[in-house]
Design an enzyme around this catalytic site. Structure first.
Site, PDB file in Angstrom:
ATOM      1  N   GLU A 125      -3.669   4.059   2.215  1.00 19.06           N
ATOM      2  CA  GLU A 125      -3.837   4.397   3.626  1.00 19.06           C
ATOM      3  C   GLU A 125      -3.802   5.918   3.747  1.00 19.06           C
ATOM      4  OE1 GLU A 125      -0.670   2.990   6.162  1.00 19.06           O
ATOM      5  OE2 GLU A 125      -1.779   3.419   8.005  1.00 19.06           O
TER       6      GLU A 125
ATOM      7  N   HIS B  10       0.828  -1.210   0.000  1.00 11.90           N
ATOM      8  CA  HIS B  10       0.000   0.000   0.000  1.00 11.90           C
ATOM      9  C   HIS B  10       0.861   1.258   0.000  1.00 11.90           C
ATOM     10  CE1 HIS B  10       0.394  -0.566   4.493  1.00 11.90           C
ATOM     11  NE2 HIS B  10       0.494   0.758   4.487  1.00 11.90           N
TER      12      HIS B  10
END
Lengths: 134, 134
Positions: free
Chosen positions: A130, A79
């Site tokens: 995120e 991520h």
């Protein structure tokens, strides 16, 4: 809304081996491992001066990166984390735009002790995103 | 040896759509598209202040990201790019350590007009690594 690139997370099957590659082969400074049982991972951070690389190894049963490593046994980019000034305002704006906020939509405390949220990859060109309160 | 995180590259099937997501949903500033026929991609850059996100769309026949998008049709994180002070010294150190430098091992001129090299993912926890002369 989008702030600094806080870190890029790379899931790895063997944290000690991956840390050695970054330290010995790439000449980077690697932090001591930090166990985050509430997130199901052990992490190290590599400071690149302007940003960070986070290496993630599964910890315990039901780690959220276990299925990723089943599909990518050698590891891989997991991520990206962007900072936002106001995570609740960002969440509300994203939900209003139709983006899928993972979990119950309430921020949790992340590896840096700050509130974080995750956004579904389907809304961001296949990339898990995120958001971290700056 | 390892310097700044220059950018994270995300391969996308539709550059206009992905740019719109970053611009409209995430509120980021997205550059105009830049065609790089010698690299087989069209790129845009997103400035995060401290680093950059590079969105890549295939350009022409035999694009180096075509097979990645066949495996990841929605797109996904493709590589990370680190700066190094001396790309030839970095290459020689990496080769001496056993790392696999892609292509003929000679730097090519990348999207920023500077010499770049790519390192095989097998040596870096499944992550394709680009080195760019700082």
């Amino acid at each position: 809304m989008l702030g600094r690139l806080n870190h890029v997370a790379i899931a790895v099957p063997d944290l000690a081996a991956a840390s050695a590659v970054y330290r010995d082969t790439l000449g980077a400074t690697v932090s001591a491992p930090q166990a985050l049982p509430e997130h199901g991972v052990t992490v190290v951070f590599i400071d690149t001066g302007n940003s960070k690389i986070e290496l993630l190894e599964p910890l315990g049963q039901g780690s959220p990166i276990a299925s990723f490593l089943e599909k990518n046994p050698s590891g891989g980019m997991h991520h990206v984390c962007y900072e936002v000034d106001d995570i609740l305002a960002a969440r509300d704006r994203l939900k209003a735009s139709g983006a899928c906020v993972l979990g119950d939509g309430e921020p949790r405390i992340g590896a840096h002790g700050k509130p974080v949220l995750f956004l579904h990859p389907k809304d961001f060109a296949g990339t898990l995103v995120e958001l971290e309160q700056a």
